[in-house]
Motif scaffolding. Structure first.
Motif, PDB file in Angstrom:
ATOM      1  N   LEU A 126       1.890  49.262 -25.194  1.00  0.00           N
ATOM      2  CA  LEU A 126       3.214  49.624 -25.702  1.00  0.00           C
ATOM      3  C   LEU A 126       3.256  49.322 -27.192  1.00  0.00           C
ATOM      4  CD1 LEU A 126       6.332  50.225 -25.355  1.00  0.00           C
ATOM      5  CD2 LEU A 126       6.580  47.763 -24.980  1.00  0.00           C
ATOM      6  N   LEU A 127       3.695  50.299 -28.002  1.00  0.00           N
ATOM      7  CA  LEU A 127       3.791  50.114 -29.453  1.00  0.00           C
ATOM      8  C   LEU A 127       5.249  50.177 -29.885  1.00  0.00           C
ATOM      9  CD1 LEU A 127       1.097  52.206 -28.880  1.00  0.00           C
ATOM     10  CD2 LEU A 127       0.679  51.421 -31.201  1.00  0.00           C
ATOM     11  N   LEU A 128       5.678  49.188 -30.691  1.00  0.00           N
ATOM     12  CA  LEU A 128       7.067  49.075 -31.145  1.00  0.00           C
ATOM     13  C   LEU A 128       7.116  49.160 -32.666  1.00  0.00           C
ATOM     14  CD1 LEU A 128       8.123  46.097 -28.843  1.00  0.00           C
ATOM     15  CD2 LEU A 128       8.600  48.524 -28.466  1.00  0.00           C
ATOM     16  N   HIS A 129       7.875  50.119 -33.177  1.00  0.00           N
ATOM     17  CA  HIS A 129       7.920  50.391 -34.612  1.00  0.00           C
ATOM     18  C   HIS A 129       8.932  49.504 -35.340  1.00  0.00           C
ATOM     19  CE1 HIS A 129      11.763  52.594 -34.458  1.00  0.00           C
ATOM     20  NE2 HIS A 129      11.344  53.112 -33.309  1.00  0.00           N
ATOM     21  N   GLY A 130       9.095  49.764 -36.648  1.00  0.00           N
ATOM     22  CA  GLY A 130       9.947  48.941 -37.495  1.00  0.00           C
ATOM     23  C   GLY A 130      11.383  49.410 -37.591  1.00  0.00           C
ATOM     24  N   ILE A 131      12.103  48.876 -38.566  1.00  0.00           N
ATOM     25  CA  ILE A 131      13.554  49.054 -38.627  1.00  0.00           C
ATOM     26  C   ILE A 131      13.992  50.400 -39.184  1.00  0.00           C
ATOM     27  CG2 ILE A 131      13.813  48.056 -40.944  1.00  0.00           C
ATOM     28  CD1 ILE A 131      16.347  46.661 -39.895  1.00  0.00           C
ATOM     29  N   SER A 132      13.206  50.995 -40.085  1.00  0.00           N
ATOM     30  CA  SER A 132      13.707  52.175 -40.784  1.00  0.00           C
ATOM     31  C   SER A 132      13.053  53.481 -40.375  1.00  0.00           C
ATOM     32  CB  SER A 132      13.546  51.995 -42.302  1.00  0.00           C
ATOM     33  OG  SER A 132      12.185  51.799 -42.626  1.00  0.00           O
ATOM     34  N   THR A 133      11.919  53.427 -39.693  1.00  0.00           N
ATOM     35  CA  THR A 133      11.238  54.660 -39.292  1.00  0.00           C
ATOM     36  C   THR A 133      11.291  54.819 -37.778  1.00  0.00           C
ATOM     37  OG1 THR A 133       9.104  53.539 -39.069  1.00  0.00           O
ATOM     38  CG2 THR A 133       9.630  54.492 -41.218  1.00  0.00           C
ATOM     39  N   PRO A 134      11.163  56.050 -37.285  1.00  0.00           N
ATOM     40  CA  PRO A 134      10.983  56.228 -35.831  1.00  0.00           C
ATOM     41  C   PRO A 134       9.552  55.885 -35.453  1.00  0.00           C
ATOM     42  CG  PRO A 134      10.969  58.352 -36.959  1.00  0.00           C
ATOM     43  CD  PRO A 134      11.278  57.318 -38.003  1.00  0.00           C
ATOM     44  N   CYS A 135       9.153  56.174 -34.230  1.00  0.00           N
ATOM     45  CA  CYS A 135       7.818  55.786 -33.768  1.00  0.00           C
ATOM     46  C   CYS A 135       6.696  56.555 -34.454  1.00  0.00           C
ATOM     47  CB  CYS A 135       7.712  55.924 -32.253  1.00  0.00           C
ATOM     48  SG  CYS A 135       7.818  57.624 -31.642  1.00  0.00           S
ATOM     49  N   LEU A 136       7.048  57.515 -35.317  1.00  0.00           N
ATOM     50  CA  LEU A 136       6.047  58.212 -36.125  1.00  0.00           C
ATOM     51  C   LEU A 136       5.128  57.237 -36.854  1.00  0.00           C
ATOM     52  CD1 LEU A 136       8.094  61.058 -37.881  1.00  0.00           C
ATOM     53  CD2 LEU A 136       6.117  61.378 -36.400  1.00  0.00           C
ATOM     54  N   SER A 137       5.672  56.098 -37.264  1.00  0.00           N
ATOM     55  CA  SER A 137       4.906  55.157 -38.085  1.00  0.00           C
ATOM     56  C   SER A 137       3.683  54.603 -37.373  1.00  0.00           C
ATOM     57  CB  SER A 137       5.800  54.006 -38.545  1.00  0.00           C
ATOM     58  OG  SER A 137       6.347  53.325 -37.432  1.00  0.00           O
ATOM     59  N   LEU A 138       3.674  54.619 -36.053  1.00  0.00           N
ATOM     60  CA  LEU A 138       2.540  54.065 -35.303  1.00  0.00           C
ATOM     61  C   LEU A 138       1.740  55.150 -34.591  1.00  0.00           C
ATOM     62  CD1 LEU A 138       4.228  50.863 -33.823  1.00  0.00           C
ATOM     63  CD2 LEU A 138       2.682  51.037 -35.791  1.00  0.00           C
ATOM     64  N   GLY A 139       1.965  56.397 -34.965  1.00  0.00           N
ATOM     65  CA  GLY A 139       1.279  57.502 -34.305  1.00  0.00           C
ATOM     66  C   GLY A 139      -0.220  57.494 -34.498  1.00  0.00           C
ATOM     67  N   GLN A 140      -0.691  57.273 -35.727  1.00  0.00           N
ATOM     68  CA  GLN A 140      -2.138  57.265 -35.977  1.00  0.00           C
ATOM     69  C   GLN A 140      -2.810  56.115 -35.233  1.00  0.00           C
ATOM     70  OE1 GLN A 140      -3.656  58.493 -39.967  1.00  0.00           O
ATOM     71  NE2 GLN A 140      -1.551  58.122 -40.626  1.00  0.00           N
ATOM     72  N   LEU A 141      -2.158  54.972 -35.200  1.00  0.00           N
ATOM     73  CA  LEU A 141      -2.699  53.831 -34.465  1.00  0.00           C
ATOM     74  C   LEU A 141      -2.772  54.153 -32.971  1.00  0.00           C
ATOM     75  CD1 LEU A 141      -3.643  50.911 -34.279  1.00  0.00           C
ATOM     76  CD2 LEU A 141      -1.243  50.186 -34.335  1.00  0.00           C
ATOM     77  N   ALA A 142      -1.747  54.808 -32.438  1.00  0.00           N
ATOM     78  CA  ALA A 142      -1.731  55.175 -31.022  1.00  0.00           C
ATOM     79  C   ALA A 142      -2.869  56.131 -30.698  1.00  0.00           C
ATOM     80  CB  ALA A 142      -0.386  55.810 -30.668  1.00  0.00           C
ATOM     81  N   GLY A 150      -9.900  54.607 -25.138  1.00  0.00           N
ATOM     82  CA  GLY A 150      -9.686  54.605 -23.700  1.00  0.00           C
ATOM     83  C   GLY A 150      -8.384  53.991 -23.240  1.00  0.00           C
ATOM     84  N   CYS A 151      -7.446  53.764 -24.164  1.00  0.00           N
ATOM     85  CA  CYS A 151      -6.170  53.140 -23.803  1.00  0.00           C
ATOM     86  C   CYS A 151      -5.135  54.190 -23.386  1.00  0.00           C
ATOM     87  CB  CYS A 151      -5.612  52.334 -24.974  1.00  0.00           C
ATOM     88  SG  CYS A 151      -6.654  50.952 -25.495  1.00  0.00           S
ATOM     89  N   ARG A 152      -4.199  53.760 -22.589  1.00  0.00           N
ATOM     90  CA  ARG A 152      -3.011  54.539 -22.250  1.00  0.00           C
ATOM     91  C   ARG A 152      -1.883  54.002 -23.114  1.00  0.00           C
ATOM     92  NH1 ARG A 152      -1.491  59.117 -19.121  1.00  0.00           N
ATOM     93  NH2 ARG A 152       0.661  58.873 -18.401  1.00  0.00           N
ATOM     94  N   VAL A 153      -1.305  54.807 -24.004  1.00  0.00           N
ATOM     95  CA  VAL A 153      -0.319  54.312 -24.957  1.00  0.00           C
ATOM     96  C   VAL A 153       1.071  54.842 -24.639  1.00  0.00           C
ATOM     97  CG1 VAL A 153      -2.049  54.091 -26.782  1.00  0.00           C
ATOM     98  CG2 VAL A 153      -0.676  56.186 -26.611  1.00  0.00           C
ATOM     99  N   LEU A 154       2.061  54.061 -25.019  1.00  0.00           N
ATOM    100  CA  LEU A 154       3.462  54.474 -24.883  1.00  0.00           C
ATOM    101  C   LEU A 154       4.189  54.130 -26.173  1.00  0.00           C
ATOM    102  CD1 LEU A 154       5.764  54.131 -21.802  1.00  0.00           C
ATOM    103  CD2 LEU A 154       6.633  53.544 -24.064  1.00  0.00           C
ATOM    104  N   LEU A 155       4.741  55.162 -26.801  1.00  0.00           N
ATOM    105  CA  LEU A 155       5.586  55.005 -27.981  1.00  0.00           C
ATOM    106  C   LEU A 155       7.020  55.342 -27.599  1.00  0.00           C
ATOM    107  CD1 LEU A 155       3.467  56.953 -30.627  1.00  0.00           C
ATOM    108  CD2 LEU A 155       3.770  54.496 -30.576  1.00  0.00           C
ATOM    109  N   LEU A 156       7.975  54.678 -28.225  1.00  0.00           N
ATOM    110  CA  LEU A 156       9.370  55.041 -28.017  1.00  0.00           C
ATOM    111  C   LEU A 156      10.125  54.880 -29.318  1.00  0.00           C
ATOM    112  CD1 LEU A 156      11.484  52.216 -26.437  1.00  0.00           C
ATOM    113  CD2 LEU A 156       9.108  51.842 -27.015  1.00  0.00           C
ATOM    114  N   ASP A 157      11.137  55.714 -29.495  1.00  0.00           N
ATOM    115  CA  ASP A 157      12.049  55.550 -30.625  1.00  0.00           C
ATOM    116  C   ASP A 157      13.076  54.498 -30.232  1.00  0.00           C
ATOM    117  OD1 ASP A 157      10.927  57.458 -32.304  1.00  0.00           O
ATOM    118  OD2 ASP A 157      12.141  59.092 -31.494  1.00  0.00           O
ATOM    119  N   LEU A 158      13.156  53.430 -31.015  1.00  0.00           N
ATOM    120  CA  LEU A 158      14.175  52.422 -30.754  1.00  0.00           C
ATOM    121  C   LEU A 158      15.563  53.055 -30.880  1.00  0.00           C
ATOM    122  CD1 LEU A 158      12.672  49.411 -32.744  1.00  0.00           C
ATOM    123  CD2 LEU A 158      12.641  49.749 -30.265  1.00  0.00           C
ATOM    124  N   PHE A 159      16.536  52.460 -30.227  1.00  0.00           N
ATOM    125  CA  PHE A 159      17.891  53.001 -30.253  1.00  0.00           C
ATOM    126  C   PHE A 159      18.346  53.271 -31.688  1.00  0.00           C
ATOM    127  CE2 PHE A 159      18.618  50.774 -26.022  1.00  0.00           C
ATOM    128  CZ  PHE A 159      18.725  51.958 -25.301  1.00  0.00           C
TER     129      PHE A 159
END
Length: 382
Positions: free
Chosen positions: A99-115, A122-131
């Motif tokens: 599970l990847l959790l992004h920062g305060i000002s960007t949506p989950c786009l910021s962790l897309g390359q890492l995901a 070989g990982c199963r990843v889950l990104l979500l946009d925080l509220f």
């Protein structure tokens, strides 16, 4: 006017009336001032651009957005009592779940390359946009604290067709997401198989917050006024309410929004490989333009989320049987590496940590993806 003149001709006899009139006038002025300054009634839910923007665009127009809705595989919108949550999930079902959790000002786009890089391992990843970010709705009548963010995480993982809880899953938190990750790990220790924190919030020292910042984000300032000022700040306007002072305690520099906003290198960081126009600055501007709950959620998170001095929560990481990997940017102006190292060693314990410093600023999980992945790969023994 004659009535007032008559009233004051005989002050002793009319004193009670004079006092009563003065008190009533004063109360009226105070009441009117409060009505003029107070925030309008809060809506319970502010819908995301998923409802307010996408239905007005063609598929071709959606692809040109600064945040295309199908930018990552496995997109789904999860309905919850707190609004709809945008989730992306992909990678081999039998792989390590991350599970990847992004920062305060960007949506989950910021962790897309890492995901994407983790999926290649070989990982199963889950990104979500925080509220209140990206395509997730904003629950405007609730504090965006660890309770609500932990609830959002639970809703996201239980919406998966793959079982995430048996055996636990790994959590990677970046910036504000790091503070949220610690809260979730402490609250649900059996669920978290491994914890990785990248330039995490949660232990920022009080010296980074001046009296103006504390006043602006206190309950003494109406929400509408704070949100107007913060919106100007995020757009680079002349009115810039400060959130945190940069630099360390001995060598403070300028002030800046938490997570490096308005820093040219940070804002120019490209979020998606092959799409140079998808930068941090563009993603923030897109939210300002199209997500009516974004600024409210930004301010709400600063007021209620895990940003400053949460030693009591972090100290519970000592109870874990495994180490926590923490990476910091050498030149990060707000999450200062030397301060964070000193504080986590004291609070969590050196033996419970794997500590690494990256020769970069706050944006290293975006600009130094391969270095971050290699460190995580070694930590997890992949």
């Amino acid at each position: 006017m004659s009535a007032l003149t008559q009233l004051f001709k005989d002050p002793p006899r009319n004193l009670p009336l004079i006092i009563g009139t003065s008190v009533a006038s004063t109360l009226a002025v105070i009441t009117l001032a409060k009505l003029a300054l107070q925030s309008p009634p809060k809506p319970k839910l502010i819908p995301s651009p998923r409802e307010t923007l996408l239905p007005t665009l063609t598929k071709a127009e959606q692809d040109l957005l600064s945040y295309p809705p199908d930018i990552f595989p496995g997109a789904r919108d999860v309905t919850s009592p707190y609004g709809t949550i945008r989730v992306y999930e992909w990678g081999p079902e039998e792989g390590r779940k991350v599970l990847l959790l992004h920062g305060i000002s960007t949506p989950c786009l910021s962790l897309g390359q890492l995901a994407h890089a983790l999926v290649k391992l070989g990982c199963r990843v889950l990104l979500l946009d925080l509220f209140g970010r990206g395509y997730s709705d904003s629950p405007a009548d609730l504090p965006l604290d660890s309770r609500l963010y932990s609830t959002e995480i639970l809703i996201a993982i239980t919406s998966s067709s793959v079982a995430w809880t048996p055996g636990g899953f790994s959590v990677i938190g970046y910036s504000l997401g790091g503070g949220i990750a610690v809260d979730f790990t402490v609250g649900f220790p059996a669920m978290v198989k491994s914890l990785v924190l990248l330039a995490p919030a949660g232990l920022i020292r009080p010296s980074h917050f001046d009296s103006i910042s504390r006043f602006m984000y206190s309950n003494n300032v109406p929400d509408w006024l704070l949100e107007w000022a913060v919106s100007r700040r995020l757009r680079g306007g002349p009115i810039r309410p400060q959130v945190a002072k940069t630099g360390d305690e001995k060598h403070p520099t300028t002030r800046a929004e938490i997570k490096g906003n308005r820093d040219p290198e940070y804002e120019a960081a490209v979020l998606v490989e092959g799409r140079p126009h998808l930068t941090i600055a563009e993603s923030v501007t897109w939210q300002l333009d199209h997500h009516k709950g974004f600024v409210k959620s930004f301010c709400n998170s600063i007021k209620h989320s895990s940003i400053e001095r949460r030693e009591e929560t972090w100290r519970k990481l000592r109870e874990r049987d495994d180490q926590v990997l923490i990476m910091a940017g050498k030149t990060d102006p707000v999450i200062v590496a030397d301060e964070l190292r000193e504080d986590v060693f004291e609070v969590v314990g050196k033996e419970n940590l794997r500590w690494r410093v990256v020769d970069s600023a706050h944006e290293f999980p975006i600009t130094k993806v391969q270095e971050v992945v290699e460190e995580i790969k070694s930590f997890w023994k992949l």
